[in-house]
Scaffold this active site. Structure first.
Site, PDB file in Angstrom:
ATOM      1  N   ALA A  62       0.851  -1.378   0.081  1.00 35.86           N
ATOM      2  CA  ALA A  62       0.077   0.028   0.089  1.00 35.86           C
ATOM      3  C   ALA A  62       0.895   1.264   0.061  1.00 35.86           C
ATOM      4  CB  ALA A  62      -0.956   0.113   1.189  1.00 35.86           C
ATOM      5  N   TYR A  63       0.280   2.362  -0.627  1.00 33.33           N
ATOM      6  CA  TYR A  63       0.933   3.719  -0.405  1.00 33.33           C
ATOM      7  C   TYR A  63       0.217   4.208   1.008  1.00 33.33           C
ATOM      8  CZ  TYR A  63       2.398   8.485  -1.583  1.00 33.33           C
ATOM      9  OH  TYR A  63       3.063   9.546  -1.399  1.00 33.33           O
ATOM     10  N   TYR A 127      -5.174   9.698   0.686  1.00 34.55           N
ATOM     11  CA  TYR A 127      -4.950   8.323   1.105  1.00 34.55           C
ATOM     12  C   TYR A 127      -6.322   7.531   1.344  1.00 34.55           C
ATOM     13  CZ  TYR A 127      -3.903   4.729   4.384  1.00 34.55           C
ATOM     14  OH  TYR A 127      -3.777   3.219   4.805  1.00 34.55           O
TER      15      TYR A 127
END
Length: 283
Positions: A62-63, A127
């Site tokens: 994941a970022y 996000y």
């Protein structure tokens, strides 16, 4: 145990899964490197699926740089949305079950109530938006999935709040920490354990589930607990969010209801401070 692949094996959850796999003597598990199994490289992924023929794929890739994501929206979207979509499509094609880790940041978090899996999602930062888009793409591309939303993840590995506080505690005499954002810290080893429990159960109760440790706290009280347990002598001052401006907005209240995962998998969930004590003892 079934054949399992862990994507994002180098991150903190990936490393916790590796440690726990050793403890539980889980043999049939594969931890490819990021270059070998880049979730944005469909051809490379196909090769991994062909070779391994996994029954379960755990996506920890994941970022997660929440503030940086405001400036790197394209990259955050590629990793959190397109990467999740790529895995979902391949899991569908190879009849693998996808276990995907998501976040409490899919919620706006402006109401002090326990958040359930069916509550309306409304992310307030990039996000959260990209993680929610990834969830939606999974739902569109496979029926065999467990999406686990978690919060305030920390461990002995990687970069996280606990390790940052311990570092600052060694460098400074006093610290200001936000006191009006409320949530629940989650020890990544506990999340890793519940992921393996779901796999071991062989369950097909697919869907979205919430998992964090038990209890409720603020970042300020979390920091106080870290210093208390680690016996670090430092003055900590509570400050409002307005005094600590960040690029990305954060939910003010994101405490999740864990009834669904408890009922489906008889999950017993540790209280956040007990898990924090375990982590700091290991550190």
């Amino acid at each position: 145990m079934s054949k399992i692949i862990v994507f994002g094996a180098g991150g903190q959850l990936g490393q916790c899964l590796r440690e726990l796999a050793n403890q539980r003597n889980i043999q049939d598990i594969y931890f490819p490197t990021e270059t070998e199994a880049d979730i944005l490289n469909v051809e490379a992924l196909k090769q991994v699926f062909d070779q391994q023929k996994p029954e379960y794929c755990i996506n920890c890739a994941a970022y997660t740089a929440v503030d940086k994501a405001e400036d790197e929206k394209d990259l955050a979207e590629k990793v959190n949305k397109t990467g999740a979509e790529n895995l979902a499509k391949l899991c569908n094609e190879y009849q693998s079950t996808l276990i995907h880790v998501s976040t409490d940041f899919v919620f706006e978090g402006n109401t002090p109530k326990l958040l359930t899996e069916t509550d309306v999602t409304f992310p307030i930062n990039v996000y959260g938006e990209t993680k929610l888009a990834g969830e939606k793409d999974i739902l569109l591309n496979t029926t065999r999935y467990f999406i686990l939303r978690t919060s305030w993840l920390y461990s002995e590995y990687g970069n996280n709040f606990v390790k940052t506080m311990l570092r600052l505690g060694a460098e400074k005499d006093e610290l200001k920490v936000i006191a009006d954002q409320i949530g629940t810290p989650t020890y990544a080893m506990d999340l890793a354990a519940v992921i393996f429990d779901i796999i071991e159960s062989g369950s097909n109760k697919y869907g979205v589930y919430h998992y964090s440790n038990e209890g409720v706290t603020s970042w300020y009280d979390f920091a106080k607990a870290i210093f208390d347990i680690a016996k670090v002598n430092i003055k900590v001052y509570p400050v409002p969010t307005s005094e600590y401006v960040t690029k990305a907005k954060r939910p003010a209240f994101s405490v999740m209801d864990k009834s669904a995962i408890k009922n489906a998998f008889q999950a017993s969930i540790p209280y956040w401070r007990e898990s924090l004590e375990k982590c700091i003892a290991k550190l």
